[in-house]
Design a protein around this motif. Structure first.
Motif, mmCIF file in Angstrom:
data_model
loop_
_atom_site.group_PDB
_atom_site.id
_atom_site.type_symbol
_atom_site.label_atom_id
_atom_site.label_comp_id
_atom_site.label_asym_id
_atom_site.label_seq_id
_atom_site.Cartn_x
_atom_site.Cartn_y
_atom_site.Cartn_z
ATOM 1 N N SER A 106 0.845 -1.194 0.000
ATOM 2 C CA SER A 106 0.000 0.000 0.000
ATOM 3 C C SER A 106 0.873 1.234 0.000
ATOM 4 N N VAL A 142 -5.816 4.114 10.525
ATOM 5 C CA VAL A 142 -6.348 4.240 9.166
ATOM 6 C C VAL A 142 -6.778 2.871 8.634
ATOM 7 N N GLN A 143 -5.942 1.854 8.841
ATOM 8 C CA GLN A 143 -6.280 0.519 8.354
ATOM 9 C C GLN A 143 -7.510 -0.043 9.061
ATOM 10 N N ALA A 145 -9.977 1.684 10.329
ATOM 11 C CA ALA A 145 -11.162 2.373 9.818
ATOM 12 C C ALA A 145 -11.549 1.872 8.435
ATOM 13 N N ARG A 146 -10.578 1.493 7.642
ATOM 14 C CA ARG A 146 -10.872 1.016 6.292
ATOM 15 C C ARG A 146 -11.425 -0.402 6.281
ATOM 16 N N GLN A 147 -10.941 -1.241 7.160
ATOM 17 C CA GLN A 147 -11.312 -2.651 7.120
ATOM 18 C C GLN A 147 -12.670 -2.918 7.733
ATOM 19 N N ARG A 149 -16.446 -3.149 8.351
ATOM 20 C CA ARG A 149 -17.567 -3.106 7.422
ATOM 21 C C ARG A 149 -18.657 -4.075 7.871
ATOM 22 N N GLY A 182 -14.493 -6.113 12.133
ATOM 23 C CA GLY A 182 -13.709 -4.967 12.540
ATOM 24 C C GLY A 182 -13.097 -5.190 13.905
ATOM 25 N N GLU A 188 -13.007 3.736 13.539
ATOM 26 C CA GLU A 188 -13.874 3.165 12.513
ATOM 27 C C GLU A 188 -15.356 3.458 12.752
ATOM 28 N N ARG A 191 -17.580 5.597 10.173
ATOM 29 C CA ARG A 191 -17.833 4.853 8.941
ATOM 30 C C ARG A 191 -18.811 3.712 9.186
#
Length: 309
Positions: A106, A142-143, A145-147, A149, A182, A188, A191
């Motif tokens: 990344s 950051v990771q 928050a992105r992962q 779901r 998560g 996170e 989101r």
């Protein structure tokens, strides 16, 4: 530096050894001791195989200082600097596969690696270490928050479960099963809340959250999200249920009083096969929907306060 036999090095053992060495050396006014990548690189390139190389190196260095101090003093500093550059280059070249892996992983990881490398060459070591730790923490946030779901779980007529995107809103009178993936980290949560289906028309709707992969002790912010969504669904005439709850998480939910917001049977423990909690929650949700009289307004919901027999 990996062990010669290929086993994983003990980081705790290394730090404990350095700490004990400094404690013992402090009693004799010794200089602080620590691990040295340059010394390790030179020893390995010279053919060292065991830790005795460090012991012999220390003994020989002591003899050189005591016997050949005038000769050692005559060594030009550029020679020592050049040796360090060679050793550093060899270490970087030996890690070229790991560097390429980071670059292909990344952009954030590549940027963190580049900034850490520049910091170690331009800043004092202690500042570079702190900077690297802060960058790692920010990258983790950051990771995470992105992962995080939600994925919708639907069962076909053959009884097999399938993953799909969650619906935009909860359909009234139906059960919606969402799987949460998560770490319940605070970064996170915004989101996650945006990904939840809308509940503005959730009369007699049940939302089942599968938390089998959630941490045993979630953050307090995540607990607030669960409580807030449970109460909002209750006001709309719906219900929130949690399936696949680990024992430690169930204890936290009871201690914080969230189990009262979920109502009886709102917490389905993670017991049996992987999808057994989901099946039990689905059956409980359908039974709850079937027990509600048609057209019952939300304020008359007797889920948490059933009439006395």
């Amino acid at each position: 530096m990996p062990n010669p036999d290929g086993s994983r090095s003990s980081v705790n053992g290394d730090f404990a050894a350095q700490g004990l060495a400094n404690l013992a050396g402090g009693l004799f006014q010794a200089l602080p001791s620590g691990g040295s990548l340059s010394r390790t690189g030179v020893a390995v390139s010279a053919g060292a195989r065991t830790r005795w190389a460090g012991v012999l190196s220390g003994v020989l260095l002591a003899l050189v200082v005591l016997v050949c101090a005038p000769l050692a003093e005559a060594i030009p500093m550029p020679v020592i600097g050049g040796l360090i550059l060679v050793v550093g280059g060899e270490l970087i070249w030996g890690k070229r596969a790991d560097i390429l892996l980071v670059l292909r992983t990344s952009r954030l990881s590549s940027a963190a690696m580049a900034l850490t490398f520049l910091a170690t060459t331009q800043l004092p070591l202690q500042q570079a270490i702190v900077l690297g730790a802060v960058l790692s923490l920010l990258l983790y946030c950051v990771q995470a928050a992105r992962q995080a779901r939600f994925q919708s779980l639907t069962r076909d007529p053959d009884g097999r479960w399938h993953l799909s995107d969650p619906p935009a809103r909860l359909p009234p009178g139906e059960v919606t099963v969402l799987h949460y993936g998560g770490t319940s980290f605070f970064a996170e949560l915004p989101r996650i809340e945006q990904a939840l289906p809308r509940d503005d028309d959730a009369r007699a709707a049940v939302l089942v959250l599968v938390l089998r992969g959630a941490p045993d002790v979630p953050s307090s912010s995540m607990l607030k999200v669960i409580r807030r969504h449970a109460r909002e669904l209750d006001r709309q005439g719906g219900r929130l249920m949690l399936a696949g709850v680990a024992p430690d998480l169930a204890r936290v939910l009871r201690t914080t009083g969230i189990d009262q917001d979920l109502g009886p049977g709102g917490i389905v423990p993670a017991e049996g096969a992987v999808f057994d909690p989901v099946d039990r929650a689905l059956a409980e949700a359908r039974a709850w929907i079937a027990s509600r009289p048609a057209g019952t307004p939300p304020e008359d919901d007797d889920r948490k306060h059933p009439p006395a027999p």
